[in-house]
Design an enzyme around this catalytic site. Structure first.
Site, PDB file in Angstrom:
ATOM      1  N   ASP A  37      35.769   0.908   4.919  1.00  0.00           N
ATOM      2  CA  ASP A  37      35.526   0.507   6.513  1.00  0.00           C
ATOM      3  C   ASP A  37      36.769   1.092   7.122  1.00  0.00           C
ATOM      4  O   ASP A  37      37.595   0.079   7.846  1.00  0.00           O
ATOM      5  CB  ASP A  37      35.560  -1.211   6.324  1.00  0.00           C
ATOM      6  N   ASP A  56      41.835  -2.642  10.455  1.00  0.00           N
ATOM      7  CA  ASP A  56      41.108  -3.962   9.901  1.00  0.00           C
ATOM      8  C   ASP A  56      41.354  -4.253   8.491  1.00  0.00           C
ATOM      9  O   ASP A  56      40.340  -4.247   7.828  1.00  0.00           O
ATOM     10  CB  ASP A  56      39.661  -3.338  10.396  1.00  0.00           C
ATOM     11  N   THR A  89      24.350  -6.393   4.976  1.00  0.00           N
ATOM     12  CA  THR A  89      23.843  -6.332   6.348  1.00  0.00           C
ATOM     13  C   THR A  89      24.953  -6.903   7.097  1.00  0.00           C
ATOM     14  O   THR A  89      25.027  -8.211   7.079  1.00  0.00           O
ATOM     15  CB  THR A  89      22.688  -6.956   6.258  1.00  0.00           C
ATOM     16  N   LYS A 135      27.646  -6.999  11.152  1.00  0.00           N
ATOM     17  CA  LYS A 135      27.312  -7.040  12.640  1.00  0.00           C
ATOM     18  C   LYS A 135      27.099  -5.561  13.323  1.00  0.00           C
ATOM     19  O   LYS A 135      26.388  -5.517  13.983  1.00  0.00           O
ATOM     20  CB  LYS A 135      28.648  -7.557  13.190  1.00  0.00           C
ATOM     21  N   LYS A 144      26.310   4.230   4.996  1.00  0.00           N
ATOM     22  CA  LYS A 144      26.612   3.093   5.734  1.00  0.00           C
ATOM     23  C   LYS A 144      26.004   3.463   7.324  1.00  0.00           C
ATOM     24  O   LYS A 144      26.087   4.798   7.720  1.00  0.00           O
ATOM     25  CB  LYS A 144      28.093   3.218   6.225  1.00  0.00           C
ATOM     26  N   ILE A 167      22.815  -3.054   0.572  1.00  0.00           N
ATOM     27  CA  ILE A 167      23.995  -3.766  -0.154  1.00  0.00           C
ATOM     28  C   ILE A 167      24.623  -4.877   0.743  1.00  0.00           C
ATOM     29  O   ILE A 167      25.136  -5.892   0.292  1.00  0.00           O
ATOM     30  CB  ILE A 167      25.128  -2.871  -0.651  1.00  0.00           C
TER      31      ILE A 167
HETATM   32  N1  LIG Z   1      31.040   2.902  -0.526  1.00  0.00           N
HETATM   33  C1  LIG Z   1      30.408   1.809  -0.796  1.00  0.00           C
HETATM   34  N2  LIG Z   1      30.168   1.426  -2.147  1.00  0.00           N
HETATM   35  C2  LIG Z   1      29.572   0.137  -2.247  1.00  0.00           C
HETATM   36  N3  LIG Z   1      29.569  -0.956  -1.352  1.00  0.00           N
HETATM   37  C3  LIG Z   1      30.189  -0.569  -0.276  1.00  0.00           C
HETATM   38  C4  LIG Z   1      30.633   0.714   0.093  1.00  0.00           C
HETATM   39  N4  LIG Z   1      30.937   0.770   1.733  1.00  0.00           N
HETATM   40  C5  LIG Z   1      30.685  -0.465   1.945  1.00  0.00           C
HETATM   41  N5  LIG Z   1      30.349  -1.250   0.969  1.00  0.00           N
HETATM   42  C6  LIG Z   1      29.524  -2.695   1.052  1.00  0.00           C
HETATM   43  O1  LIG Z   1      29.225  -2.872   2.193  1.00  0.00           O
HETATM   44  C7  LIG Z   1      30.068  -4.072   2.859  1.00  0.00           C
HETATM   45  C8  LIG Z   1      30.122  -3.650   4.450  1.00  0.00           C
HETATM   46  O2  LIG Z   1      30.804  -2.275   4.497  1.00  0.00           O
HETATM   47  P1  LIG Z   1      32.038  -2.285   5.514  1.00  0.00           P
HETATM   48  O3  LIG Z   1      32.841  -3.093   5.705  1.00  0.00           O
HETATM   49  O4  LIG Z   1      32.221  -0.782   5.577  1.00  0.00           O
HETATM   50  O5  LIG Z   1      31.110  -2.314   6.989  1.00  0.00           O
HETATM   51  P2  LIG Z   1      31.329  -3.377   8.190  1.00  0.00           P
HETATM   52  O6  LIG Z   1      31.340  -2.621   9.396  1.00  0.00           O
HETATM   53  O7  LIG Z   1      32.649  -4.133   7.956  1.00  0.00           O
HETATM   54  O8  LIG Z   1      30.246  -4.237   7.832  1.00  0.00           O
HETATM   55  P3  LIG Z   1      30.495  -5.993   8.460  1.00  0.00           P
HETATM   56  O9  LIG Z   1      29.857  -5.798  10.013  1.00  0.00           O
HETATM   57  O10 LIG Z   1      29.551  -6.587   7.537  1.00  0.00           O
HETATM   58  O11 LIG Z   1      31.838  -6.223   8.560  1.00  0.00           O
HETATM   59  C9  LIG Z   1      31.179  -4.034   2.308  1.00  0.00           C
HETATM   60  O12 LIG Z   1      31.820  -5.351   2.419  1.00  0.00           O
HETATM   61  C10 LIG Z   1      30.783  -3.690   0.694  1.00  0.00           C
HETATM   62  O13 LIG Z   1      30.255  -4.932   0.208  1.00  0.00           O
HETATM   63 MG   LIG Z   2      34.022  -4.520   6.836  1.00  0.00          MG
END
Ligand SMILES: Nc1ncnc2c1ncn2[C@@H]1O[C@H](COP(=O)(O)OP(=O)(O)OP(=O)(O)O)[C@@H](O)[C@H]1O
Ligand SMILES: [Mg+2]
Length: 256
Positions: free
Chosen positions: A208, A191, A59, A61, A79, A57
């Protein structure tokens, strides 16, 4: 790990790989599915939580998020924290000072594992107090399995890429969720922004939460102010009348 287990694992992972095609996906999965991740996914498969890993869904950092399907056919989100390239120092800042994670500040690996554990625990705490976050399902090593936010067709979009019909009630609901998080769960997201709110059926789902800290964390009040600043800044641009001072009071439960 013994050879037999490793072969079994390999064939399981092969199966999940055949569900996905394309050079970009392959690149992603080579990066993501290191040994520890394979074991974690295997663990989730053996526990009957994951049947197939479907597609990435997102990719990012620090890690990647995959859609997966359970044996009963419901979707979930995995995740996966990258153990190799994660920004260790950025992560450590949120772990140090959290009494729940005393004594693990040392090794990089332990910190990454603690991080996914922390996200899971924060999800549990928030979900339990009625904050709208994905329902936590299970975690293993560097992988957190949680409720998938989206439709059969696609994952829910981030707030920043949605045009809200009526921003005011959306904003009020987010502030109310921040209040529940702060007052009832004792957590500050740390955040909070339009990037970490998904929009499902017109309402916000906060995601997140790995870095969320408890109210008594040394930097708690700074994190809270920053969260509120981000939200106020975003919704002000959409025409919602709000200021940081009054939102802070609402989040702290000091105003009706
Ligand atoms: N439970 C979920 N259901 C559907 N999509 C999700 C879910 N959790 C995360 N995502 C998708 O994955 C993305 C990244 O998730 P998250 O914000 O938790 O990680 P992150 O550590 O911020 O990653 P990044 O490094 O991309 O910022 C979200 O923006 C969303 O699009
Ligand atoms: Mg995020």
């Amino acid at each position: 790990m013994d050879k037999e287990l490793y072969h079994h694992l390999d064939s399981q992972i092969d199966k999940l790989r055949t569900r996905r095609k394309g050079a970009q996906d392959r690149k992603t999965e080579d990066e993501v599915f290191d040994r520890s991740t394979l074991l974690a996914i295997y663990d989730l498969m053996a526990s009957g939580i994951v049947e197939t890993v479907d597609f990435p869904i997102s990719t990012g950092k620090e890690g990647n998020v995959f859609r997966a399907t359970s044996p009963s056919g419901t979707f979930l989100a995995l995740k996966i924290y990258r153990t190799a390239t994660a920004n260790f120092n950025a992560i450590r800042m949120y772990i140090v000072g959290d009494p729940r994670f005393k004594g693990i500040e040392g090794s990089k690996r332990k910190v990454i594992m603690a991080w996914s554990h922390k996200e899971f625990r924060n999800l549990e705490l928030l979900h339990g107090k009625g904050v709208r976050v994905p329902k936590p399902i299970q975690f293993s090593k560097n992988v957190v399995a949680m409720e998938y936010i989206g439709t059969d067709e696609q994952p829910a979009p981030m707030l920043k890429s949605v045009v809200l019909e009526d921003p005011q009630p959306f904003f009020d609901d987010i502030v109310e969720n921040m209040r529940k998080a702060y007052v009832d769960a004792g957590l500050i997201h740390a955040d909070m922004s339009e990037y970490n709110i998904l929009v499902r059926d017109g309402v916000g789902v906060i995601i997140d939460v790995g870095q969320a800290v408890m109210r008594n964390h040394p930097n708690a009040q700074d994190f809270l102010r920053r969260d509120i600043h981000n939200i106020v800044h975003y919704f002000s641009k959409l025409g919602v009348k709000c200021d940081a001072g009054s939102v802070l009071a609402r989040v702290k439960g000091e105003k009706p």
